[in-house]
Design a protein around this motif. Structure first.
Motif, PDB file in Angstrom:
ATOM      1  N   MET A 101      27.575  38.690  54.639  1.00  0.00           N
ATOM      2  CA  MET A 101      26.663  37.553  54.717  1.00  0.00           C
ATOM      3  C   MET A 101      25.772  37.454  53.482  1.00  0.00           C
ATOM      4  N   MET A 102      25.461  38.577  52.849  1.00  0.00           N
ATOM      5  CA  MET A 102      24.581  38.587  51.676  1.00  0.00           C
ATOM      6  C   MET A 102      25.319  38.284  50.381  1.00  0.00           C
ATOM      7  N   ALA A 103      26.616  38.529  50.337  1.00  0.00           N
ATOM      8  CA  ALA A 103      27.366  38.498  49.081  1.00  0.00           C
ATOM      9  C   ALA A 103      27.609  37.091  48.571  1.00  0.00           C
ATOM     10  N   ASP A 104      27.535  36.951  47.236  1.00  0.00           N
ATOM     11  CA  ASP A 104      27.983  35.719  46.578  1.00  0.00           C
ATOM     12  C   ASP A 104      29.466  35.802  46.236  1.00  0.00           C
ATOM     13  N   HIS A 105      29.941  37.010  45.978  1.00  0.00           N
ATOM     14  CA  HIS A 105      31.359  37.233  45.667  1.00  0.00           C
ATOM     15  C   HIS A 105      31.781  38.541  46.324  1.00  0.00           C
ATOM     16  N   ALA A 106      32.976  38.570  46.896  1.00  0.00           N
ATOM     17  CA  ALA A 106      33.447  39.777  47.572  1.00  0.00           C
ATOM     18  C   ALA A 106      34.965  39.834  47.510  1.00  0.00           C
ATOM     19  N   THR A 107      35.502  41.050  47.645  1.00  0.00           N
ATOM     20  CA  THR A 107      36.942  41.259  47.686  1.00  0.00           C
ATOM     21  C   THR A 107      37.301  42.019  48.959  1.00  0.00           C
ATOM     22  N   GLY A 108      38.572  41.939  49.336  1.00  0.00           N
ATOM     23  CA  GLY A 108      39.065  42.637  50.507  1.00  0.00           C
ATOM     24  C   GLY A 108      39.814  43.904  50.126  1.00  0.00           C
ATOM     25  N   VAL A 109      40.506  44.471  51.095  1.00  0.00           N
ATOM     26  CA  VAL A 109      41.287  45.688  50.874  1.00  0.00           C
ATOM     27  C   VAL A 109      42.353  45.432  49.816  1.00  0.00           C
ATOM     28  N   ALA A 110      42.433  46.327  48.816  1.00  0.00           N
ATOM     29  CA  ALA A 110      43.438  46.283  47.751  1.00  0.00           C
ATOM     30  C   ALA A 110      43.342  45.028  46.890  1.00  0.00           C
ATOM     31  N   GLY A 121      28.335  33.308  31.115  1.00  0.00           N
ATOM     32  CA  GLY A 121      29.538  33.633  30.353  1.00  0.00           C
ATOM     33  C   GLY A 121      29.977  35.076  30.480  1.00  0.00           C
ATOM     34  N   SER A 122      29.139  35.927  31.085  1.00  0.00           N
ATOM     35  CA  SER A 122      29.556  37.311  31.345  1.00  0.00           C
ATOM     36  C   SER A 122      30.661  37.318  32.396  1.00  0.00           C
ATOM     37  N   VAL A 123      31.412  38.418  32.445  1.00  0.00           N
ATOM     38  CA  VAL A 123      32.500  38.539  33.411  1.00  0.00           C
ATOM     39  C   VAL A 123      32.266  39.790  34.255  1.00  0.00           C
ATOM     40  N   ALA A 124      32.417  39.623  35.566  1.00  0.00           N
ATOM     41  CA  ALA A 124      32.340  40.754  36.490  1.00  0.00           C
ATOM     42  C   ALA A 124      33.699  40.938  37.141  1.00  0.00           C
ATOM     43  N   TRP A 125      34.281  42.116  36.996  1.00  0.00           N
ATOM     44  CA  TRP A 125      35.514  42.447  37.704  1.00  0.00           C
ATOM     45  C   TRP A 125      35.140  43.221  38.961  1.00  0.00           C
ATOM     46  N   LEU A 126      35.526  42.709  40.098  1.00  0.00           N
ATOM     47  CA  LEU A 126      35.246  43.401  41.351  1.00  0.00           C
ATOM     48  C   LEU A 126      36.432  44.267  41.740  1.00  0.00           C
ATOM     49  N   GLY A 127      36.153  45.540  42.087  1.00  0.00           N
ATOM     50  CA  GLY A 127      37.195  46.393  42.625  1.00  0.00           C
ATOM     51  C   GLY A 127      37.476  46.043  44.069  1.00  0.00           C
ATOM     52  N   ALA A 128      38.399  46.759  44.671  1.00  0.00           N
ATOM     53  CA  ALA A 128      38.756  46.507  46.071  1.00  0.00           C
ATOM     54  C   ALA A 128      37.572  46.779  46.992  1.00  0.00           C
ATOM     55  N   GLU A 129      37.469  45.976  48.055  1.00  0.00           N
ATOM     56  CA  GLU A 129      36.403  46.111  49.048  1.00  0.00           C
ATOM     57  C   GLU A 129      35.030  46.246  48.380  1.00  0.00           C
ATOM     58  N   SER A 130      34.724  45.298  47.497  1.00  0.00           N
ATOM     59  CA  SER A 130      33.468  45.315  46.759  1.00  0.00           C
ATOM     60  C   SER A 130      32.757  43.979  46.928  1.00  0.00           C
ATOM     61  N   ALA A 131      31.451  43.978  46.727  1.00  0.00           N
ATOM     62  CA  ALA A 131      30.675  42.753  46.904  1.00  0.00           C
ATOM     63  C   ALA A 131      29.461  42.771  45.988  1.00  0.00           C
ATOM     64  N   ILE A 132      29.133  41.595  45.437  1.00  0.00           N
ATOM     65  CA  ILE A 132      27.950  41.470  44.588  1.00  0.00           C
ATOM     66  C   ILE A 132      27.132  40.255  44.995  1.00  0.00           C
ATOM     67  N   ALA A 187      32.219  47.657  40.401  1.00  0.00           N
ATOM     68  CA  ALA A 187      32.355  46.474  39.544  1.00  0.00           C
ATOM     69  C   ALA A 187      32.234  46.884  38.077  1.00  0.00           C
ATOM     70  N   TYR A 188      33.002  46.188  37.254  1.00  0.00           N
ATOM     71  CA  TYR A 188      32.974  46.396  35.806  1.00  0.00           C
ATOM     72  C   TYR A 188      32.441  45.121  35.167  1.00  0.00           C
ATOM     73  N   PHE A 189      31.509  45.269  34.236  1.00  0.00           N
ATOM     74  CA  PHE A 189      30.839  44.105  33.653  1.00  0.00           C
ATOM     75  C   PHE A 189      31.052  44.039  32.144  1.00  0.00           C
ATOM     76  N   GLU A 190      31.448  42.856  31.663  1.00  0.00           N
ATOM     77  CA  GLU A 190      31.463  42.520  30.238  1.00  0.00           C
ATOM     78  C   GLU A 190      30.330  41.529  30.045  1.00  0.00           C
ATOM     79  N   VAL A 191      29.247  41.992  29.427  1.00  0.00           N
ATOM     80  CA  VAL A 191      28.013  41.208  29.403  1.00  0.00           C
ATOM     81  C   VAL A 191      27.867  40.445  28.083  1.00  0.00           C
ATOM     82  N   GLN A 192      27.610  39.139  28.189  1.00  0.00           N
ATOM     83  CA  GLN A 192      27.294  38.322  27.028  1.00  0.00           C
ATOM     84  C   GLN A 192      25.875  38.651  26.564  1.00  0.00           C
ATOM     85  N   GLY A 238      40.786  54.875  49.315  1.00  0.00           N
ATOM     86  CA  GLY A 238      40.587  54.283  50.631  1.00  0.00           C
ATOM     87  C   GLY A 238      40.314  52.792  50.583  1.00  0.00           C
ATOM     88  N   ARG A 239      39.855  52.288  49.460  1.00  0.00           N
ATOM     89  CA  ARG A 239      39.602  50.855  49.347  1.00  0.00           C
ATOM     90  C   ARG A 239      40.874  50.068  49.053  1.00  0.00           C
TER      91      ARG A 239
END
Length: 346
Positions: A134-143, A153-164, A182-187, A290-291
């Motif tokens: 409910m809090m997340a703006d972006h989220a991923t599921g299993v795998a 313009g920055s990029v955030a890569w979300l890993g499995a079962e992650s949320a930002i 999460a991995y970030f490439e920051v402008q 496990g994720r």
């Protein structure tokens, strides 16, 4: 790989040149109760196992409460047959010398116990997961992994079962890692620092690339290139030099920090579908794997979770990767149900 410690306020157990730091985990008694439930069913006549269980049960009142809760859920679902109820239904009953259940019934009892375990997992874990969703703006599921281009313009890569959760304004760019990695490439923007917060640990940069992982017992930051500053609300007085390319730091729930260096390419390396680990605890590697598969993975056996592992594992084949991690230390992997896998060092 070099390792050193900073800001320590707890004792550490040494293993060779590597320090193993144990953080308090409020869910640990419940996890251990589930492991004991499985182990006692698999080996009901193992006297040494029963003795170790007795010691664990008497160590802490929290252990007794967790055992009672696990037994209650199991019983409510109708999994506890009379003989097993007498033997395992409560801490007091567990101390008795009940008869061994008939062999022909063991398969059914293990299966129904697994149902109780799954239900208990749902009670413990479902509510936090729903809150994060409910809090997340972006989220991923299993795998699932995903690259997200942010407003600056920055990029955030979300890993499995992650949320930002993302909050940008005219003076600050803030991202909260609610769960996972999460991995970030920051402008670069000199007027607006980019901050990533995860469970009381804040990483601040102007322009760089780095990885942040939030686990129940620690937050880890690794830098691919550039420079970052890391501060922790858990240890306000902790002073650390900025992290540069190849540096990593892990801060546990007590505020203790373990810091070291590795190949900068390892930071966020999971984006290629490969998990590359260098001298990390089995528990940490299993948690990442496990994720990438459904269900929960728990580790049993004295000391197995803290043992170290180095290797390259295919995240597209998490079951095979888990087996490879286990075999490194002579452990076995049992798939109890589609929702529960046990890595056992016994």
């Amino acid at each position: 790989m070099e390792t050193r410690t900073a800001g320590s306020n707890v004792a550490a157990k040494s293993s060779g040149d590597v320090a193993i730091h144990e953080a308090e985990n409020p869910n640990r008694p419940k996890d251990e109760a589930l492991r004991w439930l499985i182990a006692l069913q698999e080996e009901p006549d193992d006297a040494a196992l029963a003795a170790r269980f007795e010691v664990w049960l008497a160590q802490d009142e929290a252990n007794a409460r967790a055992w009672a809760e696990a037994s209650h859920v199991w019983g409510v679902l109708g999994a506890a047959e009379p003989a097993l109820e007498r033997r395992y239904g409560s801490p007091e009953a567990t101390r008795s010398k009940g008869r061994r259940p008939a062999v022909r019934r063991r398969g059914r009892l293990v299966a129904t116990a697994a149902m109780g375990i799954v239900a208990l997992f749902a009670l413990v874990l479902l509510q936090p997961a729903l809150t994060i969703w409910m809090m997340a703006d972006h989220a991923t599921g299993v795998a699932e992994t995903r690259a997200i281009r942010l407003d600056d313009g920055s990029v955030a890569w979300l890993g499995a079962e992650s949320a930002i959760q993302v909050s940008f304004d005219k003076t600050t760019r803030r991202v909260t890692l609610l769960s996972g990695e999460a991995y970030f490439e920051v402008q670069r923007d000199a007027g607006r620092p980019f901050r990533v917060s995860a469970d009381g640990v804040t990483t601040t940069v102007l322009g760089t690339a780095f990885d942040v992982r939030s686990d129940p017992d620690a937050v880890s930051v690794a830098v691919s290139h550039g420079k970052v500053a890391v501060a922790s609300a858990r240890a306000p007085g902790m002073a650390t030099d900025p992290l540069e390319a190849g540096d990593w730091i892990s801060i546990d729930q007590t505020g203790h920090a373990e810091r070291g260096r590795a190949d900068p390419e390892l930071a966020g390396g999971w984006r290629s579908g490969l998990l590359v680990v260098q001298d990390r605890p089995v528990e940490e590697v299993v948690r990442v794997l496990g994720r990438y598969q459904r269900g929960r993975i728990i580790i049993t056996g004295s000391g197995l979770a803290a043992r170290r592992v180095t290797g390259i594992y295919d995240l597209n084949a998490p079951a095979e990767a888990l087996l490879a991690v286990a075999e490194t230390h002579g452990a076995t992997v049992r798939r109890i149900s589609p929702w529960l896998t046990v890595v056992s060092g016994w």
